[in-house]
Scaffold this active site. Structure first.
Site, short mmCIF file in Angstrom:
data_model
loop_
_atom_site.label_atom_id
_atom_site.label_comp_id
_atom_site.label_asym_id
_atom_site.label_seq_id
_atom_site.Cartn_x
_atom_site.Cartn_y
_atom_site.Cartn_z
N SER A 146 0.82 -1.21 0.00
CA SER A 146 0.00 0.00 0.00
C SER A 146 0.85 1.25 0.00
O SER A 146 1.97 1.27 0.55
CB SER A 146 -0.87 -0.02 1.26
OG SER A 146 -1.41 1.24 1.51
N TYR A 171 -2.50 -0.45 10.13
CA TYR A 171 -2.65 -1.10 8.82
C TYR A 171 -1.36 -0.96 8.00
O TYR A 171 -0.83 -1.93 7.46
CB TYR A 171 -3.83 -0.46 8.07
CG TYR A 171 -3.86 -0.76 6.59
CD1 TYR A 171 -4.22 -2.01 6.12
CD2 TYR A 171 -3.54 0.23 5.65
CE1 TYR A 171 -4.24 -2.29 4.76
CE2 TYR A 171 -3.57 -0.03 4.29
CZ TYR A 171 -3.92 -1.30 3.85
OH TYR A 171 -3.94 -1.57 2.51
N1 NAD Z 1 -8.37 -0.62 -2.72
C1 NAD Z 1 -7.34 0.18 -2.45
O1 NAD Z 1 -7.39 1.39 -2.63
C2 NAD Z 1 -6.06 -0.41 -1.87
C3 NAD Z 1 -4.98 0.47 -1.65
C4 NAD Z 1 -3.80 -0.06 -1.13
C5 NAD Z 1 -3.70 -1.40 -0.85
N2 NAD Z 1 -4.77 -2.23 -1.06
C6 NAD Z 1 -4.62 -3.64 -0.73
O2 NAD Z 1 -5.05 -4.40 -1.86
C7 NAD Z 1 -5.67 -5.61 -1.41
C8 NAD Z 1 -7.06 -5.72 -1.99
O3 NAD Z 1 -7.82 -4.60 -1.53
P1 NAD Z 1 -9.36 -4.44 -1.83
O4 NAD Z 1 -9.62 -3.00 -1.98
O5 NAD Z 1 -9.77 -5.38 -2.90
O6 NAD Z 1 -9.97 -4.90 -0.43
P2 NAD Z 1 -11.27 -5.82 -0.16
O7 NAD Z 1 -11.53 -5.70 1.30
O8 NAD Z 1 -12.35 -5.46 -1.10
O9 NAD Z 1 -10.74 -7.26 -0.51
C9 NAD Z 1 -10.06 -8.10 0.39
C10 NAD Z 1 -10.75 -9.45 0.42
O10 NAD Z 1 -10.02 -10.32 1.29
C11 NAD Z 1 -10.92 -11.10 2.03
N3 NAD Z 1 -10.26 -11.53 3.26
C12 NAD Z 1 -9.93 -10.76 4.32
N4 NAD Z 1 -9.35 -11.51 5.27
C13 NAD Z 1 -9.31 -12.77 4.80
C14 NAD Z 1 -8.84 -14.01 5.33
N5 NAD Z 1 -8.29 -14.07 6.55
N6 NAD Z 1 -8.96 -15.13 4.59
C15 NAD Z 1 -9.53 -15.08 3.35
N7 NAD Z 1 -10.00 -13.94 2.80
C16 NAD Z 1 -9.89 -12.80 3.52
C17 NAD Z 1 -12.11 -10.18 2.29
O11 NAD Z 1 -13.31 -10.90 2.55
C18 NAD Z 1 -12.18 -9.37 0.99
O12 NAD Z 1 -13.11 -9.93 0.08
C19 NAD Z 1 -5.63 -5.58 0.10
O13 NAD Z 1 -4.48 -6.29 0.53
C20 NAD Z 1 -5.47 -4.10 0.42
O14 NAD Z 1 -4.83 -3.90 1.67
C21 NAD Z 1 -5.94 -1.76 -1.58
#
Ligand code: NAD
Length: 345
Positions: A146, A171
């Site tokens: 991130s 986080y």
């Molecule tokens: N969306 C953004 O702007 C952004 C920015 C920086 C980093 N990220 C990172 O990118 C990744 C995806 O983000 P996103 O926006 O799709 O988030 P999201 O919350 O929509 O997707 C994450 C998914 O992981 C699943 N999950 C969580 N814990 C779990 C576990 N223990 N076992 C199995 N599944 C589990 C959740 O149910 C969810 O569907 C994450 O790692 C997030 O930290 C996202």
């Protein structure tokens, strides 16, 4: 879902062999479902896992999964990564060529202060993935990091080699810990790892906890929107299709580089638009698209937030010949169209 997991993983495409088997964690999430769809449309096999964490409405996650479930080559397993043995057994049966690890507790704001809500998925979950990879040995691991790892006081634009030891949120600390774990693991196990530092991704099927989503909901409902440190706040908003394009190219490049022994074992990339937008401009654009103006409540900055994010994407461009560039007005227009359709408003 066990049926068919032993099918051959290589298929000849346009005269060359192409990697087919990708395990995607967090496949019902915002990024996971877009990426899985793209990989499937390219003819790859995807095994998705997700635990439908209730951090935000699991109905949205199930609706995203509906888009994948009928695609050829897709399989899904509902599983919590903390069940390390079950995850390993699944990996052992599927034998992925690539693991894309996206499952996490996302979001920098943590009003309840619950540290375990982050530590279990982001730290224990990461170890589950690495431990299964140690034994099953995929060719490449790509994982989500991130922009928040740059933390407080980093100069802009953020470069991958800049300091990242002053996280503003727990986080961010877990994401930086993932990078350090991947650094050690890739060297010890000789499995290349690619860390993807995403910058505020947005778009259709997005996350309801993010500001662009909640602002849209509130503006359409005629509710006031809360702006935190509005004059100063700027974000490098990155459209989801651009991010997916970058990820797919990084996967292809990682595999090609591995074949030629040219890749360093652990690499980090900023995936951002390199064009920060002020919060007020952002809200104006959204109001124009929604043809409504919202009453605004001005508030101080929330704990865990940084004032500015801004990606230096030089390394990404040099690696894959592509950088995100979708204009915020175009990206938000796609989001608004989806939002109105999905929520019937
Ligand atoms: N969306 C953004 O702007 C952004 C920015 C920086 C980093 N990220 C990172 O990118 C990744 C995806 O983000 P996103 O926006 O799709 O988030 P999201 O919350 O929509 O997707 C994450 C998914 O992981 C699943 N999950 C969580 N814990 C779990 C576990 N223990 N076992 C199995 N599944 C589990 C959740 O149910 C969810 O569907 C994450 O790692 C997030 O930290 C996202």
């Amino acid at each position: 879902m066990q049926d068919g997991l032993q099918r051959p993983s290589w298929r000849q495409t346009a005269g060359r062999f192409r990697i087919q088997r990708v395990l995607v964690t967090g496949t019902a999430g915002f990024v996971g479902h877009h990426l899985s769809l793209r990989l499937l449309q390219e003819g790859r096999e995807v095994l998705g896992i997700d635990n439908f964490d209730p951090y935000y409405d699991p109905a949205l996650k199930r609706a995203r999964l509906e888009r994948l479930i009928h695609e050829r080559g897709f399989r899904f397993h509902e599983l919590d990564l903390s069940e390390g043995t079950a995850f390993f057994e699944l990996m052992e049966r599927f034998r992925p060529d690539i693991v894309v690890h996206l499952a996490a507790r996302a979001g920098v704001r943590n009003p309840s202060g619950d540290l375990w809500a982050y530590a279990r998925p982001n730290l224990d979950g990461f170890v589950s993935v690495l431990d299964a990879c140690r034994r099953v040995r995929p060719q490449l691991i790509a994982y989500a990091s991130s922009s928040s790892v740059y933390g407080v006081g980093s100069p802009v634009p953020y470069h991958e080699d800049d300091r990242s030891d002053r996280p503003a949120s727990f986080y961010a600390a877990t994401k930086r810990a993932n990078e350090l774990m991947a650094q050690a693991f890739s060297g010890l196990e000789d499995i290349p790892c690619v860390g993807m530092r995403f910058f505020t991704l947005y778009g259709p099927w997005g996350r309801p906890d993010m500001a662009y989503y909640s602002f849209t909901r509130d503006i359409l409902a005629g509710r006031p929107i809360a702006l935190h440190e509005a004059e100063a706040m700027r974000r490098d908003f990155t459209y989801i299709d651009d991010a997916v394009e970058a990820v797919v190219r990084l996967l292809d490049r990682g595999i090609a580089a591995r074949a030629s022994f040219a890749e360093t074992r652990h690499s980090l990339y900023n995936i951002g638009n390199a064009r920060p937008i002020g919060l007020l401009d952002f809200v104006n654009t959204l109001e124009r698209l929604l043809e409504r103006e919202a009453p605004k409540v001005h508030r101080p900055r929330q704990p865990g937030e940084v004032v500015l994010t801004y990606a230096d994407t030089t390394r990404l461009r040099e690696a894959i010949g592509f950088v995100p560039s979708t204009d915020i007005a175009d990206g938000l227009a796609s989001f608004v169209t989806w939002f109105r359709h999905y929520h019937a408003v």
